[in-house]
Design a protein around this motif. Structure first.
Motif, PDB file in Angstrom:
ATOM      1  N   ALA A  85     -12.200  -4.085  -7.386  1.00  0.00           N
ATOM      2  CA  ALA A  85     -12.164  -2.606  -7.537  1.00  0.00           C
ATOM      3  C   ALA A  85     -10.841  -2.310  -6.100  1.00  0.00           C
ATOM      4  N   PRO A  86     -10.295  -0.522  -7.100  1.00  0.00           N
ATOM      5  CA  PRO A  86      -9.002  -0.594  -6.284  1.00  0.00           C
ATOM      6  C   PRO A  86      -9.298  -0.033  -4.797  1.00  0.00           C
ATOM      7  N   ALA A  87      -8.294  -0.233  -4.698  1.00  0.00           N
ATOM      8  CA  ALA A  87      -8.926  -0.120  -3.108  1.00  0.00           C
ATOM      9  C   ALA A  87      -8.652   1.123  -2.582  1.00  0.00           C
ATOM     10  N   TYR A  88      -8.015   1.940  -3.113  1.00  0.00           N
ATOM     11  CA  TYR A  88      -8.158   3.694  -3.351  1.00  0.00           C
ATOM     12  C   TYR A  88      -7.679   3.585  -4.843  1.00  0.00           C
ATOM     13  N   ASP A  89      -8.108   5.355  -4.700  1.00  0.00           N
ATOM     14  CA  ASP A  89      -8.313   6.318  -5.961  1.00  0.00           C
ATOM     15  C   ASP A  89      -7.202   6.554  -5.779  1.00  0.00           C
ATOM     16  N   VAL A  90      -6.301   6.037  -7.087  1.00  0.00           N
ATOM     17  CA  VAL A  90      -4.634   6.794  -7.097  1.00  0.00           C
ATOM     18  C   VAL A  90      -4.450   8.691  -7.143  1.00  0.00           C
ATOM     19  N   LEU A  91      -5.482   8.491  -8.179  1.00  0.00           N
ATOM     20  CA  LEU A  91      -5.367  10.541  -8.224  1.00  0.00           C
ATOM     21  C   LEU A  91      -7.073  11.284  -7.835  1.00  0.00           C
ATOM     22  N   GLY A  92      -7.972  10.917  -7.398  1.00  0.00           N
ATOM     23  CA  GLY A  92      -8.308  11.317  -6.777  1.00  0.00           C
ATOM     24  C   GLY A  92      -9.013  11.170  -5.255  1.00  0.00           C
ATOM     25  N   GLY A  93      -8.583  10.203  -4.718  1.00  0.00           N
ATOM     26  CA  GLY A  93      -8.430   9.656  -3.085  1.00  0.00           C
ATOM     27  C   GLY A  93      -8.030  10.598  -2.126  1.00  0.00           C
ATOM     28  N   PHE A  94      -7.165  11.159  -2.577  1.00  0.00           N
ATOM     29  CA  PHE A  94      -6.427  11.913  -1.751  1.00  0.00           C
ATOM     30  C   PHE A  94      -6.236  13.301  -1.659  1.00  0.00           C
ATOM     31  N   THR A  95      -5.614  14.081  -1.052  1.00  0.00           N
ATOM     32  CA  THR A  95      -5.531  15.441  -1.071  1.00  0.00           C
ATOM     33  C   THR A  95      -3.510  15.372  -0.616  1.00  0.00           C
ATOM     34  N   PRO A  96      -2.713  15.654  -1.910  1.00  0.00           N
ATOM     35  CA  PRO A  96      -2.226  16.377  -2.373  1.00  0.00           C
ATOM     36  C   PRO A  96      -1.336  17.606  -0.834  1.00  0.00           C
ATOM     37  N   ILE A  97      -0.770  17.167  -0.378  1.00  0.00           N
ATOM     38  CA  ILE A  97      -0.546  18.086   0.961  1.00  0.00           C
ATOM     39  C   ILE A  97       1.598  18.633   0.060  1.00  0.00           C
ATOM     40  N   VAL A  98       2.709  18.016  -0.230  1.00  0.00           N
ATOM     41  CA  VAL A  98       4.050  18.197  -0.410  1.00  0.00           C
ATOM     42  C   VAL A  98       4.520  17.178  -0.328  1.00  0.00           C
ATOM     43  N   GLN A  99       5.408  17.519  -1.456  1.00  0.00           N
ATOM     44  CA  GLN A  99       6.365  16.292  -1.686  1.00  0.00           C
ATOM     45  C   GLN A  99       7.104  16.304  -0.936  1.00  0.00           C
ATOM     46  N   THR A 100       7.989  16.006  -0.669  1.00  0.00           N
ATOM     47  CA  THR A 100       9.229  16.270  -0.032  1.00  0.00           C
ATOM     48  C   THR A 100       9.962  15.689  -0.238  1.00  0.00           C
ATOM     49  N   ALA A 101      10.295  15.017  -0.912  1.00  0.00           N
ATOM     50  CA  ALA A 101      11.554  13.944  -1.973  1.00  0.00           C
ATOM     51  C   ALA A 101      11.677  13.743  -2.675  1.00  0.00           C
ATOM     52  N   VAL A 102      12.936  13.404  -3.347  1.00  0.00           N
ATOM     53  CA  VAL A 102      13.227  12.433  -4.757  1.00  0.00           C
ATOM     54  C   VAL A 102      14.232  11.938  -4.111  1.00  0.00           C
ATOM     55  N   GLN A 103      14.245  10.873  -5.100  1.00  0.00           N
ATOM     56  CA  GLN A 103      15.228   9.783  -4.590  1.00  0.00           C
ATOM     57  C   GLN A 103      15.695   8.983  -6.249  1.00  0.00           C
ATOM     58  N   PRO A 104      16.947  10.266  -6.937  1.00  0.00           N
ATOM     59  CA  PRO A 104      17.573   8.779  -8.018  1.00  0.00           C
ATOM     60  C   PRO A 104      17.919   7.804  -7.599  1.00  0.00           C
ATOM     61  N   LEU A 105      17.197   6.892  -8.789  1.00  0.00           N
ATOM     62  CA  LEU A 105      18.010   5.858  -9.111  1.00  0.00           C
ATOM     63  C   LEU A 105      19.269   5.497  -9.253  1.00  0.00           C
ATOM     64  N   PHE A 106      20.000   4.585  -9.629  1.00  0.00           N
ATOM     65  CA  PHE A 106      21.741   4.617  -9.481  1.00  0.00           C
ATOM     66  C   PHE A 106      21.702   2.613 -10.754  1.00  0.00           C
ATOM     67  N   ILE A 107      22.084   2.502 -11.322  1.00  0.00           N
ATOM     68  CA  ILE A 107      22.486   1.263 -11.855  1.00  0.00           C
ATOM     69  C   ILE A 107      24.252   1.322 -10.630  1.00  0.00           C
ATOM     70  N   ALA A 108      24.243   0.507  -9.818  1.00  0.00           N
ATOM     71  CA  ALA A 108      25.813  -0.214  -8.803  1.00  0.00           C
ATOM     72  C   ALA A 108      25.772  -1.235  -9.703  1.00  0.00           C
ATOM     73  N   ALA A 109      27.297  -2.026  -9.311  1.00  0.00           N
ATOM     74  CA  ALA A 109      28.068  -3.340  -9.634  1.00  0.00           C
ATOM     75  C   ALA A 109      28.647  -3.368  -8.417  1.00  0.00           C
ATOM     76  N   SER A 110      28.779  -4.546  -7.875  1.00  0.00           N
ATOM     77  CA  SER A 110      30.197  -4.282  -7.084  1.00  0.00           C
ATOM     78  C   SER A 110      31.250  -4.913  -8.141  1.00  0.00           C
ATOM     79  N   THR A 111      32.213  -4.263  -7.234  1.00  0.00           N
ATOM     80  CA  THR A 111      33.545  -4.156  -7.929  1.00  0.00           C
ATOM     81  C   THR A 111      34.267  -5.360  -8.606  1.00  0.00           C
ATOM     82  N   SER A 112      33.802  -6.367  -7.475  1.00  0.00           N
ATOM     83  CA  SER A 112      33.895  -8.046  -7.846  1.00  0.00           C
ATOM     84  C   SER A 112      33.592  -8.836  -9.282  1.00  0.00           C
ATOM     85  N   ALA A 113      32.888  -8.053  -9.778  1.00  0.00           N
ATOM     86  CA  ALA A 113      32.146  -8.568 -11.159  1.00  0.00           C
ATOM     87  C   ALA A 113      32.312  -8.104 -12.530  1.00  0.00           C
TER      88      ALA A 113
END
Length: 328
Positions: free
Chosen positions: A113-141
């Motif tokens: 059984a799931p440890a917690y209910d992702v959609l129904g087991g909590f009360t959402p209060i506020v979304q605090t942040a977004v963090q965009p994801l990047f593709i980053a490369a070493s310049t040496s590559a």
């Protein structure tokens, strides 16, 4: 006899007033310390932002706000602790978006059984942040843009680093592979720091990552940001193109963070916390500090967080199954 009856009525009225006042005082929120659970070790982005929020919230509420790290099982241990807590506003969870998918990528026994209910087991209060994801490369590559990365990957075996199997970065890597028609090999690490260290050391040429950890190395020319996996360019790096601009469709993956309470949290308490966090997220020093983690303030009403959580659970659930993604 009439005098005694009047006295009895007066006494009853006084007692009712006292009890009513006492009840109102007992219901005042908050009247004791608040625990803000972080389901990851101290030192990471979520922990650092939790401590910043705790300091600001404590000043506004007049009660201690204590950060409690409960790491383990990709955040499941801490999240489960909050799910089982009393819904009184004194135990809260600051969670990254891994919260939505952790149980989908962990290896579990058949029929467990799931440890917690992702959609129904909590009360959402506020979304605090977004963090965009990047593709980053070493310049040496020698991969100065995505076109060069794709071309190089077709003549030699390349790998990419992520902060862990089953992370949003891992999911992004596999989605990019599919869209670009390449096979970058996944190298999972236990966190952002070791992944970044191996990128800088030349052990892996590419990583999928939030902007904050790589920003200092982009500034010194050791790392180049190739693209951002968002619908629009990020204000953190406005000169970096989106993958969609470069012709890679349906490769939008972002990270977020949000504040949750246990299921059944009273609406007035949720509203109080939402209001305070919306004010905190407008503070210039808070936005500046968040930017160092590659995060942008969000805020808004609880439905915004609920929508982000449900959207990731549904969308990434399908992708996790398609690619057979699992955490270590």
């Amino acid at each position: 006899m009439k005098f005694t009856r009047r006295q009895a009525f007066a006494l009853a009225a006084c007692m009712g007033a006292v009890l009513s006042t006492g009840g109102a005082m007992a219901q005042a929120y908050p009247s004791k310390p608040i625990t803000l659970v972080v389901a990851y070790p101290a030192g990471g982005d979520t922990d650092a932002m939790a401590r910043m929020f705790a300091e600001k919230l404590q000043a506004r509420l007049g009660q201690p706000v204590i950060v409690d790290n409960k790491p383990g099982a990709s955040g499941i241990i801490g999240s489960t602790h909050v799910a089982k807590a009393a819904p009184d506003g004194y135990t809260l969870l600051l969670a990254p978006s891994t919260f939505s998918i952790a149980q989908l990528v962990l290896k579990t026994g058949s029929g467990s059984a799931p440890a917690y209910d992702v959609l129904g087991g909590f009360t959402p209060i506020v979304q605090t942040a977004v963090q965009p994801l990047f593709i980053a490369a070493s310049t040496s590559a020698g991969t100065k843009d995505v076109k060069a990365l794709v071309a190089m990957s077709k003549v030699k075996t390349l790998s990419y680093a992520s902060p862990g199997s089953g992370s949003p970065m891992h999911i992004l890597g596999e989605m990019f592979n599919k869209s670009a028609g390449v096979k970058l090999s996944h190298v999972p690490y236990r966190g952002v720091a070791p992944a970044l260290n191996d990128l800088l050391g030349g052990h892996v040429p590419v990583t999928f990552i939030t902007y904050g950890p790589v920003a200092p190395y982009i500034a010194t020319g050791k790392v180049v940001a190739l693209a951002v996996a968002d619908a629009q360019r990020s204000p953190l790096a406005p000169n970096v193109p989106t993958l969609a601009e470069l012709g890679y469709k349906d490769v939008e993956v972002g990270a977020w963070q949000g504040l949750f309470g246990p299921k059944g949290l009273p609406a007035d308490i949720a509203k109080t916390l939402n209001s305070h966090f919306n004010e905190i997220l407008k503070m210039p020093d808070v936005a500046a500090r968040m930017a160092t983690f590659g995060a942008l303030p969000v805020g808004g009403d609880p439905s915004r967080l609920a929508k982000a959580n449900a959207g990731d659970y549904e969308r990434f659930g399908k992708i996790i199954k398609e690619f057979g993604i699992q955490a270590d």
